[in-house]
Design a protein around this motif. Structure first.
Motif, PDB file in Angstrom:
ATOM      1  N   ALA A 276     -27.690  65.411 -51.901  1.00  0.00           N
ATOM      2  CA  ALA A 276     -26.589  64.790 -51.162  1.00  0.00           C
ATOM      3  C   ALA A 276     -25.663  63.981 -52.065  1.00  0.00           C
ATOM      4  O   ALA A 276     -24.668  63.431 -51.588  1.00  0.00           O
ATOM      5  CB  ALA A 276     -27.150  63.879 -50.069  1.00  0.00           C
ATOM      6  N   ALA A 277     -25.985  63.915 -53.371  1.00  0.00           N
ATOM      7  CA  ALA A 277     -25.194  63.148 -54.345  1.00  0.00           C
ATOM      8  C   ALA A 277     -25.105  61.674 -53.956  1.00  0.00           C
ATOM      9  O   ALA A 277     -24.042  61.055 -53.978  1.00  0.00           O
ATOM     10  CB  ALA A 277     -23.801  63.739 -54.508  1.00  0.00           C
ATOM     11  N   VAL A 278     -26.262  61.108 -53.591  1.00  0.00           N
ATOM     12  CA  VAL A 278     -26.355  59.704 -53.194  1.00  0.00           C
ATOM     13  C   VAL A 278     -27.302  58.986 -54.160  1.00  0.00           C
ATOM     14  O   VAL A 278     -28.405  59.482 -54.424  1.00  0.00           O
ATOM     15  CB  VAL A 278     -26.871  59.574 -51.746  1.00  0.00           C
ATOM     16  N   PRO A 279     -26.919  57.823 -54.696  1.00  0.00           N
ATOM     17  CA  PRO A 279     -27.793  57.081 -55.608  1.00  0.00           C
ATOM     18  C   PRO A 279     -29.147  56.780 -54.961  1.00  0.00           C
ATOM     19  O   PRO A 279     -29.215  56.405 -53.794  1.00  0.00           O
ATOM     20  CB  PRO A 279     -27.015  55.786 -55.878  1.00  0.00           C
ATOM     21  N   CYS A 280     -30.205  56.946 -55.748  1.00  0.00           N
ATOM     22  CA  CYS A 280     -31.561  56.753 -55.223  1.00  0.00           C
ATOM     23  C   CYS A 280     -32.304  55.720 -56.049  1.00  0.00           C
ATOM     24  O   CYS A 280     -32.314  55.779 -57.283  1.00  0.00           O
ATOM     25  CB  CYS A 280     -32.318  58.086 -55.238  1.00  0.00           C
ATOM     26  N   LEU A 281     -32.925  54.754 -55.373  1.00  0.00           N
ATOM     27  CA  LEU A 281     -33.814  53.777 -55.990  1.00  0.00           C
ATOM     28  C   LEU A 281     -35.217  54.057 -55.474  1.00  0.00           C
ATOM     29  O   LEU A 281     -35.452  54.000 -54.262  1.00  0.00           O
ATOM     30  CB  LEU A 281     -33.396  52.347 -55.629  1.00  0.00           C
TER      31      LEU A 281
ATOM     32  N   PHE B 212     -26.344  55.947 -34.242  1.00  0.00           N
ATOM     33  CA  PHE B 212     -27.100  54.890 -34.904  1.00  0.00           C
ATOM     34  C   PHE B 212     -26.281  53.607 -35.047  1.00  0.00           C
ATOM     35  O   PHE B 212     -26.774  52.605 -35.576  1.00  0.00           O
ATOM     36  CB  PHE B 212     -27.545  55.352 -36.287  1.00  0.00           C
ATOM     37  N   GLY B 213     -25.033  53.651 -34.598  1.00  0.00           N
ATOM     38  CA  GLY B 213     -24.173  52.472 -34.676  1.00  0.00           C
ATOM     39  C   GLY B 213     -23.770  52.116 -36.090  1.00  0.00           C
ATOM     40  O   GLY B 213     -23.583  50.935 -36.404  1.00  0.00           O
ATOM     41  N   ILE B 214     -23.629  53.116 -36.969  1.00  0.00           N
ATOM     42  CA  ILE B 214     -23.284  52.878 -38.366  1.00  0.00           C
ATOM     43  C   ILE B 214     -22.119  53.770 -38.770  1.00  0.00           C
ATOM     44  O   ILE B 214     -21.775  54.727 -38.068  1.00  0.00           O
ATOM     45  CB  ILE B 214     -24.487  53.139 -39.300  1.00  0.00           C
ATOM     46  N   LYS B 215     -21.520  53.447 -39.945  1.00  0.00           N
ATOM     47  CA  LYS B 215     -20.381  54.212 -40.441  1.00  0.00           C
ATOM     48  C   LYS B 215     -20.675  54.737 -41.840  1.00  0.00           C
ATOM     49  O   LYS B 215     -21.487  54.182 -42.578  1.00  0.00           O
ATOM     50  CB  LYS B 215     -19.126  53.339 -40.462  1.00  0.00           C
ATOM     51  N   GLU B 216     -19.964  55.782 -42.197  1.00  0.00           N
ATOM     52  CA  GLU B 216     -20.143  56.456 -43.472  1.00  0.00           C
ATOM     53  C   GLU B 216     -20.012  55.496 -44.656  1.00  0.00           C
ATOM     54  O   GLU B 216     -19.058  54.735 -44.745  1.00  0.00           O
ATOM     55  CB  GLU B 216     -19.095  57.574 -43.576  1.00  0.00           C
ATOM     56  N   LYS B 217     -21.015  55.553 -45.551  1.00  0.00           N
ATOM     57  CA  LYS B 217     -21.054  54.772 -46.799  1.00  0.00           C
ATOM     58  C   LYS B 217     -21.043  53.256 -46.584  1.00  0.00           C
ATOM     59  O   LYS B 217     -20.731  52.507 -47.499  1.00  0.00           O
ATOM     60  CB  LYS B 217     -19.890  55.171 -47.713  1.00  0.00           C
ATOM     61  N   GLU B 218     -21.425  52.802 -45.388  1.00  0.00           N
ATOM     62  CA  GLU B 218     -21.490  51.366 -45.114  1.00  0.00           C
ATOM     63  C   GLU B 218     -22.915  50.901 -44.839  1.00  0.00           C
ATOM     64  O   GLU B 218     -23.129  49.819 -44.314  1.00  0.00           O
ATOM     65  CB  GLU B 218     -20.576  51.011 -43.936  1.00  0.00           C
ATOM     66  N   TYR B 219     -23.905  51.722 -45.199  1.00  0.00           N
ATOM     67  CA  TYR B 219     -25.301  51.361 -44.966  1.00  0.00           C
ATOM     68  C   TYR B 219     -26.170  51.927 -46.089  1.00  0.00           C
ATOM     69  O   TYR B 219     -25.778  52.853 -46.818  1.00  0.00           O
ATOM     70  CB  TYR B 219     -25.798  51.906 -43.625  1.00  0.00           C
ATOM     71  N   ILE B 220     -27.333  51.336 -46.244  1.00  0.00           N
ATOM     72  CA  ILE B 220     -28.345  51.818 -47.176  1.00  0.00           C
ATOM     73  C   ILE B 220     -29.514  52.349 -46.362  1.00  0.00           C
ATOM     74  O   ILE B 220     -29.993  51.683 -45.438  1.00  0.00           O
ATOM     75  CB  ILE B 220     -28.801  50.693 -48.113  1.00  0.00           C
TER      76      ILE B 220
ATOM     77  N   GLU C  34     -25.131  44.858 -47.085  1.00  0.00           N
ATOM     78  CA  GLU C  34     -25.062  46.092 -46.301  1.00  0.00           C
ATOM     79  C   GLU C  34     -26.160  46.168 -45.238  1.00  0.00           C
ATOM     80  O   GLU C  34     -27.218  45.553 -45.371  1.00  0.00           O
ATOM     81  CB  GLU C  34     -25.194  47.320 -47.218  1.00  0.00           C
ATOM     82  N   THR C  35     -25.902  46.925 -44.213  1.00  0.00           N
ATOM     83  CA  THR C  35     -26.924  47.240 -43.222  1.00  0.00           C
ATOM     84  C   THR C  35     -27.979  48.129 -43.869  1.00  0.00           C
ATOM     85  O   THR C  35     -27.653  49.087 -44.578  1.00  0.00           O
ATOM     86  CB  THR C  35     -26.304  47.977 -42.020  1.00  0.00           C
TER      87      THR C  35
ATOM     88  N   LEU D 282     -28.386  61.114 -42.152  1.00  0.00           N
ATOM     89  CA  LEU D 282     -28.456  59.743 -42.656  1.00  0.00           C
ATOM     90  C   LEU D 282     -28.412  59.704 -44.178  1.00  0.00           C
ATOM     91  O   LEU D 282     -27.792  58.823 -44.780  1.00  0.00           O
ATOM     92  CB  LEU D 282     -29.726  59.065 -42.150  1.00  0.00           C
ATOM     93  N   GLU D 283     -29.054  60.666 -44.818  1.00  0.00           N
ATOM     94  CA  GLU D 283     -29.048  60.723 -46.279  1.00  0.00           C
ATOM     95  C   GLU D 283     -27.649  61.040 -46.812  1.00  0.00           C
ATOM     96  O   GLU D 283     -27.185  60.416 -47.772  1.00  0.00           O
ATOM     97  CB  GLU D 283     -30.040  61.788 -46.761  1.00  0.00           C
ATOM     98  N   LYS D 284     -26.997  61.984 -46.201  1.00  0.00           N
ATOM     99  CA  LYS D 284     -25.696  62.450 -46.712  1.00  0.00           C
ATOM    100  C   LYS D 284     -24.651  61.349 -46.746  1.00  0.00           C
ATOM    101  O   LYS D 284     -23.840  61.266 -47.674  1.00  0.00           O
ATOM    102  CB  LYS D 284     -25.193  63.625 -45.873  1.00  0.00           C
ATOM    103  N   TYR D 285     -24.659  60.479 -45.737  1.00  0.00           N
ATOM    104  CA  TYR D 285     -23.577  59.501 -45.606  1.00  0.00           C
ATOM    105  C   TYR D 285     -23.989  58.081 -46.004  1.00  0.00           C
ATOM    106  O   TYR D 285     -23.223  57.135 -45.818  1.00  0.00           O
ATOM    107  CB  TYR D 285     -23.025  59.528 -44.180  1.00  0.00           C
ATOM    108  N   ALA D 286     -25.190  57.937 -46.574  1.00  0.00           N
ATOM    109  CA  ALA D 286     -25.637  56.611 -47.018  1.00  0.00           C
ATOM    110  C   ALA D 286     -24.897  56.196 -48.291  1.00  0.00           C
ATOM    111  O   ALA D 286     -24.483  57.035 -49.105  1.00  0.00           O
ATOM    112  CB  ALA D 286     -27.138  56.628 -47.280  1.00  0.00           C
ATOM    113  N   LYS D 287     -24.740  54.901 -48.465  1.00  0.00           N
ATOM    114  CA  LYS D 287     -24.182  54.364 -49.705  1.00  0.00           C
ATOM    115  C   LYS D 287     -25.212  54.475 -50.824  1.00  0.00           C
ATOM    116  O   LYS D 287     -24.873  54.727 -51.988  1.00  0.00           O
ATOM    117  CB  LYS D 287     -23.783  52.894 -49.508  1.00  0.00           C
ATOM    118  N   ALA D 288     -26.469  54.289 -50.486  1.00  0.00           N
ATOM    119  CA  ALA D 288     -27.586  54.431 -51.423  1.00  0.00           C
ATOM    120  C   ALA D 288     -28.852  54.668 -50.605  1.00  0.00           C
ATOM    121  O   ALA D 288     -28.883  54.416 -49.394  1.00  0.00           O
ATOM    122  CB  ALA D 288     -27.742  53.199 -52.301  1.00  0.00           C
ATOM    123  N   ILE D 289     -29.883  55.161 -51.285  1.00  0.00           N
ATOM    124  CA  ILE D 289     -31.166  55.410 -50.632  1.00  0.00           C
ATOM    125  C   ILE D 289     -32.259  54.688 -51.413  1.00  0.00           C
ATOM    126  O   ILE D 289     -32.320  54.777 -52.642  1.00  0.00           O
ATOM    127  CB  ILE D 289     -31.471  56.921 -50.564  1.00  0.00           C
ATOM    128  N   VAL D 290     -33.099  53.952 -50.685  1.00  0.00           N
ATOM    129  CA  VAL D 290     -34.261  53.285 -51.275  1.00  0.00           C
ATOM    130  C   VAL D 290     -35.502  53.914 -50.648  1.00  0.00           C
ATOM    131  O   VAL D 290     -35.645  53.914 -49.421  1.00  0.00           O
ATOM    132  CB  VAL D 290     -34.241  51.767 -50.997  1.00  0.00           C
TER     133      VAL D 290
END
Length: 356
Positions: A289-294, A189-197, A225-226, A268-276
């Motif tokens: 996944a212990a990821v903040p959710c909005l 996906f061209g992304i890195k861990e905890k650098e995208y939402i 963020e991406t 994608l959920e596991k390594y996201a910085k946050a999820i909207v």
């Protein structure tokens, strides 16, 4: 004994996988796919990835108005019940497939087993709320994922054969996360861990409002963020209808991708910085996944995640979503809100006990 299982959407197929795996050790299962999610990327690939048995009946109902879709399902499911003569009909969640299966079975005096019973948003403008209430009130066995769901049923005088077994989606996540990491990686996906939402938007309350969709995408544009957005067909159609395509095309930080498979979504959920999101299932998967959710809704069925401080409801019309995303930093995901990951085994055990 013979159980007729009914599913038709991506979230339902996720739940079918662990339950079916356990159920078929002890009983004959006949699987109906109503085809409510008719696009292969939205549903078909799940059968391959999750090892779900090929449906015995694929109804191919597809998209339509609530009335037509539910009516077509009701007619087709009734015919299968006449043919298969099951001992019980098993339904999941709160979709039109759920309601059609429950109505068809109950009117033919076939016991209904409802997995994910007792959930309430207390918003009857949501079609899902109507579906889940009606299904619970005609069900024989009701398997709830939380104590709050059990209490909701008790408040409606439903107390017999109600069991808190935990959430089968937790079973699925525990089983499939390592498989997802073996099969996929973020580099694709061209992304890195905890650098995208990660964002998902599909509910009618958001997509049917040009004002809300505009506010959401403008908020995304205000972030550094991406934003990775697997674009749901409903949302894609509405963006075009409202003439909002420029909000996507001009958003340099917005990475729109095609709908992803369940395993890709777990990654994608596991390594996201946050999820909207406005999805019920994604709210829980964010917690797992212990990821903040909005959550872009005014209410949620999964109130436990909000009470634990790991999920926040946001109205994009009156709140600054971009600011909230940056400021929201929950830390405690230790509470076992949704059981121990053995809901499927408990469900099958209770079914066998009930039917002797």
């Amino acid at each position: 004994m013979k159980i007729l299982t009914i599913a038709g959407t991506r979230p339902q197929l996720v739940k079918v996988a662990p339950v079916s795996r356990e159920l078929r050790k002890h009983a004959t299962e006949v699987l109906i796919n109503t085809g409510q999610h008719y696009d292969y990327n939205m549903a078909g690939i799940f059968f391959d990835e999750l090892g779900i048995p090929k449906p015995d009946y694929d109804l191919g109902i597809g998209s339509a108005s609530h009335g037509k879709q539910t009516g077509d399902m009701l007619t087709a499911i009734e015919e299968v019940i006449f043919s298969e003569k099951p001992d019980a009909v098993l339904v999941y969640g709160d979709t039109n497939s759920t309601l059609a299966g429950a109505l068809a079975a109950s009117k033919l005096y076939i016991p209904v087993i409802h997995i994910e019973a007792g959930l309430r948003s207390f918003n009857k403008k949501m079609p899902e709320e109507i579906n889940r209430i009606l299904t619970d009130h005609v069900s024989t066995l009701l398997f709830s994922p939380t104590e709050i769901a059990v209490q909701n049923l008790k408040n409606e005088n439903i107390t017999e054969n109600v069991v808190n077994v935990g959430d089968v989606m937790y079973d699925a996540v525990l089983y499939n996360t390592s498989i997802a990491e073996e099969k996929y990686n973020l580099a694709q996906f061209g992304i890195k861990e905890k650098e995208y939402i990660l964002a998902t938007i599909h509910r009618a309350d958001n997509t049917d409002s040009k004002e809300k969709l505009t506010a959401i995408f403008k908020a995304f544009a205000g972030l550094e963020e991406t934003i990775v957005l697997p674009l749901h067909p409903r949302t894609k159609h509405k963006i075009s209808e409202y003439g909002l395509s420029s909000l996507i095309e001009d958003g340099s930080n917005l990475q729109v991708i095609e709908p992803v498979s369940y395993l890709e979504m777990l990654l994608l959920e596991k390594y996201a910085k946050a999820i909207v999101t406005d999805s019920g299932g994604v709210q829980k998967e964010a917690y797992f996944a212990a990821v903040p959710c909005l959550t872009l809704r005014s209410e949620t069925e999964w109130v436990e995640t909000v009470e634990a401080g790991c999920n926040r409801l946001v109205n994009p019309l009156v709140e600054d979503l971009a600011t909230i995303i940056q400021a929201f930093k929950p830390t405690d995901y230790s509470k076992p809100l949704y059981g121990d990951g053995q809901a499927s085994e408990k469900i099958v055990k209770e079914i066998l006990k009930y039917f002797g």
